[in-house]
Design a protein around this motif. Structure first.
Motif, short mmCIF file in Angstrom:
data_model
loop_
_atom_site.label_atom_id
_atom_site.label_comp_id
_atom_site.label_asym_id
_atom_site.label_seq_id
_atom_site.Cartn_x
_atom_site.Cartn_y
_atom_site.Cartn_z
N TYR A 139 0.83 -1.20 0.00
CA TYR A 139 0.00 0.00 0.00
C TYR A 139 0.86 1.26 0.00
CZ TYR A 139 -3.67 -3.23 1.47
OH TYR A 139 -4.56 -4.27 1.54
N ALA A 140 0.31 2.31 -0.56
CA ALA A 140 0.93 3.62 -0.41
C ALA A 140 0.80 4.03 1.06
CB ALA A 140 0.24 4.63 -1.31
N ASP A 141 1.77 4.78 1.53
CA ASP A 141 1.75 5.22 2.93
C ASP A 141 0.49 6.03 3.24
OD1 ASP A 141 5.35 5.80 3.23
OD2 ASP A 141 4.16 3.98 3.46
N SER A 142 0.01 6.77 2.26
CA SER A 142 -1.13 7.65 2.49
C SER A 142 -2.43 6.90 2.74
CB SER A 142 -1.30 8.59 1.29
OG SER A 142 -1.51 7.84 0.10
N VAL A 143 -2.50 5.63 2.37
CA VAL A 143 -3.74 4.86 2.55
C VAL A 143 -3.56 3.67 3.49
CG1 VAL A 143 -4.42 5.51 0.21
CG2 VAL A 143 -3.43 3.24 0.60
N LYS A 144 -2.34 3.42 3.92
CA LYS A 144 -2.06 2.27 4.78
C LYS A 144 -2.89 2.35 6.06
CE LYS A 144 2.13 1.11 4.18
NZ LYS A 144 3.60 1.04 4.23
N GLY A 145 -3.55 1.25 6.39
CA GLY A 145 -4.39 1.20 7.58
C GLY A 145 -5.83 1.62 7.32
#
Length: 122
Positions: A60-66
């Motif tokens: 995942y991209a960091d901006s959407v992780k979680g």
């Protein structure tokens, strides 16, 4: 050839959820790695998430992780992107992509869908 058709986009309030779907057709499409990218107005297309052919590997991209989860159902030749806790900055056209390998999808996928619009209001 692989054909990809996205669906599930729409207008949602900040904090809400959406699930995007990408139906793949064509020979061996179920063995392809697949991913999601997005492009906001005036910005370049960016990577969102990727999944390998079996579903055992994701990134995942960091901006959407979680907040976002990518999954696939090979029996239905469909990949999903579950998006929770949506933010106005998630507003973009979301594109499904596919190729023979995970690395190719992460780099320059050979197959693209037409996109589906996601708009998150504040």
């Amino acid at each position: 050839q692989v054909q990809l058709v996205e669906s599930g986009g729409g207008l949602v309030q900040a904090g809400g959820s959406l699930r995007l779907s990408c139906a793949a057709s064509g020979r061996t499409s179920s063995s392809y790695a697949m991913g999601w990218f997005r492009q906001a107005p005036g910005k370049e297309r960016e990577f969102v998430a990727i999944i390998n052919w079996s579903g055992s590997r994701t990134s995942y991209a960091d901006s959407v992780k979680g907040r976002f989860t990518i999954s696939r159902d090979n029996a239905k030749n469909t990949v999903y992107l579950r998006m929770n806790s949506l933010k106005p900055e998630d507003t973009a056209a979301y594109y499904c992509a596919a190729d023979q390998t995970y690395t190719r999808v992460a780099g320059r996928p050979g197959y693209w869908g037409q996109g589906t619009q996601v708009t998150v209001s504040s």
